[in-house]
Scaffold this active site. Sequence first.
Site, PDB file in Angstrom:
ATOM      1  N   ARG A  39       0.818  -1.159   0.197  1.00 48.99           N
ATOM      2  CA  ARG A  39      -0.020   0.029   0.031  1.00 48.99           C
ATOM      3  C   ARG A  39       0.863   1.185  -0.030  1.00 48.99           C
ATOM      4  O   ARG A  39       0.334   2.217  -0.585  1.00 48.99           O
ATOM      5  CB  ARG A  39      -0.970   0.025   1.244  1.00 48.99           C
ATOM      6  CG  ARG A  39      -2.072  -1.170   1.161  1.00 48.99           C
ATOM      7  CD  ARG A  39      -2.968  -0.915   2.122  1.00 48.99           C
ATOM      8  NE  ARG A  39      -4.102  -2.004   2.016  1.00 48.99           N
ATOM      9  CZ  ARG A  39      -5.426  -1.877   2.894  1.00 48.99           C
ATOM     10  NH1 ARG A  39      -5.363  -0.975   3.688  1.00 48.99           N
ATOM     11  NH2 ARG A  39      -5.963  -2.927   2.468  1.00 48.99           N
ATOM     12  N   ASP A 151     -15.540  10.595   9.106  1.00 53.64           N
ATOM     13  CA  ASP A 151     -14.305   9.507   9.153  1.00 53.64           C
ATOM     14  C   ASP A 151     -12.980   9.964   9.203  1.00 53.64           C
ATOM     15  O   ASP A 151     -12.889  11.309   9.090  1.00 53.64           O
ATOM     16  CB  ASP A 151     -14.589   8.957   7.504  1.00 53.64           C
ATOM     17  CG  ASP A 151     -13.864   7.698   7.223  1.00 53.64           C
ATOM     18  OD1 ASP A 151     -14.648   6.536   7.384  1.00 53.64           O
ATOM     19  OD2 ASP A 151     -12.541   7.481   7.247  1.00 53.64           O
TER      20      ASP A 151
END
Length: 284
Positions: A39, A151
């Site tokens: 990632r 979030d």
Amino acid sequence: MQAAVSPPRRGRLDQFRDLVHQETGIRLPPSKDVMIASRLRKRLIALEMPSIDHYLSHLFDDDGLYNELPEIIDLLTTNKTDFFREQAHYRLLKERIIPEALARTRAGQATKFRFWSAAASTGAEAWSAAMVLAQAASVDKRLDWRILGTDISTRVLDIARTAIYPVSEFHPIPPELRSTYIMTGKGEDGLRGRIVPELRARVRFAEMNLIETPYRIDHGLDVAFLRNVLIYFEPALQNRVVRAVAAHLRPGGYLVVGHAESMIVRVPGLHAVAPGVYRNEERR
């Protein structure tokens, strides 16, 4: 430039995993090292660095952490979401929670209904709830609803605010809601859809890290969806987050967690009424 994806030196990677845990509450075990390396490859390419060791040196030795932390959070947090995911929760919202709110309001008065999507990701959860609430308000005009979605990832919040998605993502939405609340059109990358303006006017999104308590949001909420995020936290943090979220519910308000998280909720005053659904019975 082809960036290396092999895991970096163990000590430096331990430091990185501790950083992620400190900032997000997510514990990444050594078994996730290859995933971390994969990632982070996007950042190596963007910064033209030859290896993850160079990248970690940039973070910890060259004061690069301040600028890179939002990128790290975006890459390493899981943002799996779907419209009407775990549909039973939306049925309960429609068939029990909203009618209860309307029933407690005197005739002729507006019913103020506030909903919190606490791990909103790209917005599918919040927009799904918005469709249910809008449909209910079309039947009973007293329903004055608003939604807050929060979030930790700024990238997914940008998507949520824009409210534009590939049409394929709308398939789980019941047809009558899809035809009423989705506008479709041709974009550069295929057929796209957008949530209608009347829903967008009632939903807002904000950045929030759930491990940073107390939360700077309103109290007296009717519903808080805290779904499929607790599983990434350790038990002590799970309990702290559940308590902090529940503190924002009105008496009689509902906390909803993911079906796989039902056994996590062990807070006095929260009583299970359905799988993953808890009613706040505390009197303040």
